[in-house]
Write an enzyme that holds these catalytic residues in place. Sequence first.
Site, PDB file in Angstrom:
ATOM      1  N   ASN A   1       1.417  -0.941   0.282  1.00  0.00           N
ATOM      2  CA  ASN A   1      -0.071  -0.301   0.143  1.00  0.00           C
ATOM      3  C   ASN A   1       0.934   1.263  -0.061  1.00  0.00           C
ATOM      4  O   ASN A   1       1.297   1.311   0.909  1.00  0.00           O
ATOM      5  CB  ASN A   1      -0.888   0.360   1.071  1.00  0.00           C
ATOM      6  CG  ASN A   1      -1.678   0.762   1.288  1.00  0.00           C
ATOM      7  OD1 ASN A   1      -1.876   2.449   0.493  1.00  0.00           O
ATOM      8  ND2 ASN A   1      -2.806   1.740   2.263  1.00  0.00           N
ATOM      9  N   TRP A   2       1.436   2.124  -1.152  1.00  0.00           N
ATOM     10  CA  TRP A   2       1.778   3.182  -1.326  1.00  0.00           C
ATOM     11  C   TRP A   2       1.319   4.473  -0.850  1.00  0.00           C
ATOM     12  O   TRP A   2       2.262   5.073  -0.512  1.00  0.00           O
ATOM     13  CB  TRP A   2       2.538   3.429  -2.931  1.00  0.00           C
ATOM     14  CG  TRP A   2       3.169   1.938  -3.361  1.00  0.00           C
ATOM     15  CD1 TRP A   2       3.858   0.552  -3.203  1.00  0.00           C
ATOM     16  CD2 TRP A   2       3.154   1.894  -4.636  1.00  0.00           C
ATOM     17  NE1 TRP A   2       4.540   0.140  -3.713  1.00  0.00           N
ATOM     18  CE2 TRP A   2       3.903   1.052  -5.326  1.00  0.00           C
ATOM     19  CE3 TRP A   2       3.295   3.224  -5.408  1.00  0.00           C
ATOM     20  CZ2 TRP A   2       5.012   0.454  -6.295  1.00  0.00           C
ATOM     21  CZ3 TRP A   2       3.654   2.554  -6.733  1.00  0.00           C
ATOM     22  CH2 TRP A   2       4.128   1.788  -7.083  1.00  0.00           C
ATOM     23  N   LYS A   3       0.648   4.217  -0.381  1.00  0.00           N
ATOM     24  CA  LYS A   3      -0.797   5.603   0.258  1.00  0.00           C
ATOM     25  C   LYS A   3      -0.339   6.720  -0.483  1.00  0.00           C
ATOM     26  O   LYS A   3      -0.065   6.283  -1.818  1.00  0.00           O
ATOM     27  CB  LYS A   3       0.091   5.848   1.809  1.00  0.00           C
ATOM     28  CG  LYS A   3       0.210   4.430   3.062  1.00  0.00           C
ATOM     29  CD  LYS A   3       0.327   4.684   4.285  1.00  0.00           C
ATOM     30  CE  LYS A   3       0.209   2.978   4.360  1.00  0.00           C
ATOM     31  NZ  LYS A   3       0.056   3.065   6.275  1.00  0.00           N
TER      32      LYS A   3
ATOM     33  N   HIS B   1      -9.166   1.600   5.070  1.00  0.00           N
ATOM     34  CA  HIS B   1      -7.813   1.485   5.763  1.00  0.00           C
ATOM     35  C   HIS B   1      -8.389   2.618   6.992  1.00  0.00           C
ATOM     36  O   HIS B   1      -9.159   2.980   6.454  1.00  0.00           O
ATOM     37  CB  HIS B   1      -6.890   2.019   4.763  1.00  0.00           C
ATOM     38  CG  HIS B   1      -5.305   2.216   5.453  1.00  0.00           C
ATOM     39  ND1 HIS B   1      -4.959   2.589   5.878  1.00  0.00           N
ATOM     40  CD2 HIS B   1      -4.581   0.975   5.189  1.00  0.00           C
ATOM     41  CE1 HIS B   1      -3.510   2.313   6.513  1.00  0.00           C
ATOM     42  NE2 HIS B   1      -3.759   1.012   5.810  1.00  0.00           N
TER      43      HIS B   1
ATOM     44  N   GLU C   1      -6.879   4.698   7.673  1.00  0.00           N
ATOM     45  CA  GLU C   1      -5.861   5.956   7.832  1.00  0.00           C
ATOM     46  C   GLU C   1      -7.432   6.678   7.234  1.00  0.00           C
ATOM     47  O   GLU C   1      -7.992   7.757   7.949  1.00  0.00           O
ATOM     48  CB  GLU C   1      -5.119   6.646   7.227  1.00  0.00           C
ATOM     49  CG  GLU C   1      -3.954   5.881   7.363  1.00  0.00           C
ATOM     50  CD  GLU C   1      -2.513   5.443   6.727  1.00  0.00           C
ATOM     51  OE1 GLU C   1      -2.197   5.439   5.692  1.00  0.00           O
ATOM     52  OE2 GLU C   1      -1.531   4.691   7.505  1.00  0.00           O
TER      53      GLU C   1
ATOM     54  N   GLU D   1      -5.293  -4.951  10.574  1.00  0.00           N
ATOM     55  CA  GLU D   1      -3.710  -4.175  10.669  1.00  0.00           C
ATOM     56  C   GLU D   1      -3.933  -3.001  12.087  1.00  0.00           C
ATOM     57  O   GLU D   1      -5.258  -2.230  12.093  1.00  0.00           O
ATOM     58  CB  GLU D   1      -4.038  -2.761   9.597  1.00  0.00           C
ATOM     59  CG  GLU D   1      -3.763  -3.246   8.724  1.00  0.00           C
ATOM     60  CD  GLU D   1      -2.742  -2.846   7.298  1.00  0.00           C
ATOM     61  OE1 GLU D   1      -2.048  -3.103   6.776  1.00  0.00           O
ATOM     62  OE2 GLU D   1      -3.794  -1.145   7.128  1.00  0.00           O
TER      63      GLU D   1
ATOM     64  N   GLY E   1       3.361   2.067  10.603  1.00  0.00           N
ATOM     65  CA  GLY E   1       4.493   3.187  10.166  1.00  0.00           C
ATOM     66  C   GLY E   1       5.312   3.879  12.137  1.00  0.00           C
ATOM     67  O   GLY E   1       5.580   4.766  12.501  1.00  0.00           O
TER      68      GLY E   1
ATOM     69  N   SER F   1       4.132  -1.670  10.157  1.00  0.00           N
ATOM     70  CA  SER F   1       5.183  -2.926  10.976  1.00  0.00           C
ATOM     71  C   SER F   1       5.597  -3.676  10.182  1.00  0.00           C
ATOM     72  O   SER F   1       6.709  -4.432  10.386  1.00  0.00           O
ATOM     73  CB  SER F   1       6.180  -2.045  11.737  1.00  0.00           C
ATOM     74  OG  SER F   1       5.296  -0.342  12.313  1.00  0.00           O
TER      75      SER F   1
ATOM     76  N   GLY G   1       2.645  -0.744   4.104  1.00  0.00           N
ATOM     77  CA  GLY G   1       3.036   0.300   3.483  1.00  0.00           C
ATOM     78  C   GLY G   1       4.703   0.923   3.885  1.00  0.00           C
ATOM     79  O   GLY G   1       4.972   1.237   2.204  1.00  0.00           O
ATOM     80  N   GLY G   2       5.388   1.332   4.316  1.00  0.00           N
ATOM     81  CA  GLY G   2       6.928   1.403   4.727  1.00  0.00           C
ATOM     82  C   GLY G   2       7.854   0.565   3.968  1.00  0.00           C
ATOM     83  O   GLY G   2       8.785   1.857   2.215  1.00  0.00           O
TER      84      GLY G   2
HETATM   85  P1  13P Z   1       3.513   0.256   7.747  1.00  0.00           P
HETATM   86  O1  13P Z   1       3.949  -1.022   6.780  1.00  0.00           O
HETATM   87  O2  13P Z   1       4.449   1.248   7.205  1.00  0.00           O
HETATM   88  O3  13P Z   1       3.591  -0.064   8.962  1.00  0.00           O
HETATM   89  O4  13P Z   1       2.190   0.608   7.175  1.00  0.00           O
HETATM   90  C1  13P Z   1       0.940  -0.623   7.421  1.00  0.00           C
HETATM   91  C2  13P Z   1       0.297  -0.100   6.472  1.00  0.00           C
HETATM   92  O5  13P Z   1      -1.141   0.615   6.949  1.00  0.00           O
HETATM   93  C3  13P Z   1      -0.474  -0.514   6.008  1.00  0.00           C
HETATM   94  O6  13P Z   1      -1.655  -0.686   4.758  1.00  0.00           O
END
Ligand code: 13P
Length: 252
Positions: free
Chosen positions: A10-12, A96, A98, A168, A174, A213, A234-235
């Site tokens: 997920n590149w956000k 998600h 967020e 999640e 993050g 993470s 994510g990251g």
């Molecule tokens: P991180 O891997 O950066 O913690 O993010 C997880 C995430 O929100 C994937 O959707």
Amino acid sequence: MVRKIIIAGNWKMNKTMAEAKALVKELKGLVADVKAVEIVVCPPFTALNAVVEAAAGSNIKVGAQNVHWAGSGAFTGEISAAMLKEAGVEYVIIGHSERRQYFGETDATVNQRLKAALAAGLKPIVCIGETLEEREQGMTEKVLLTQLEGGLAGLSSDQVAGVVIAYEPVWAIGTGKTATPEMAEETHRYIRCTLKSLFDEVAEDVVIQYGGSMKAANSGQLVAQKNIDGGLIGGASLEAESFAALIKNAVA
Ligand code: 13P
């Protein structure tokens, strides 16, 4: 049945078209021999087309990060399922944390988006998870139950078999704080049991990803758990090398 391992990046709100293309081109080479994992990347809307083209002919699938429930109309800023299908998208992330936290997403809107995605033949990745406060108050299971009941309301068992659930924990996103494999497995087991009570034996077929993470150093231990069928990343998905290493370690 043996469940597929699905690892999605997920590149956000990251990557321009040019950056997205470059990342996929590099990733393609690094994961070309990976067969045991379904690999998905979810760029922002503006880069979807570029990524679909860059990923063509490879083992990398493409997903979007949201979808609207209506077919078309006065919904400024939203994107329909048909638009995503036309762009060559296969997966879509829905709900998600967020989006729940910053954009007013609720279990009811998750449910509407999910139904539109399924009707269009998109493969949905529905995100659920508790906040730190909810975990500390011992509410994790109640929160997950509510999210599953509300988010999946009205679906048939057959439809649920085609839904990917991403667990999640919000406190792990993050933050560098990953749930331990045992802790994550306990929650994944609870999610599968809940799906079983809501939708019967089809729950055994549902892919449940872990997110928060996840990185190359812990993907192996997490995915080795019985009820953890991949990850939503994510990251660590923003660089080809770290994402490829995470994918390979997950099934090493
Ligand atoms: P991180 O891997 O950066 O913690 O993010 C997880 C995430 O929100 C994937 O959707």
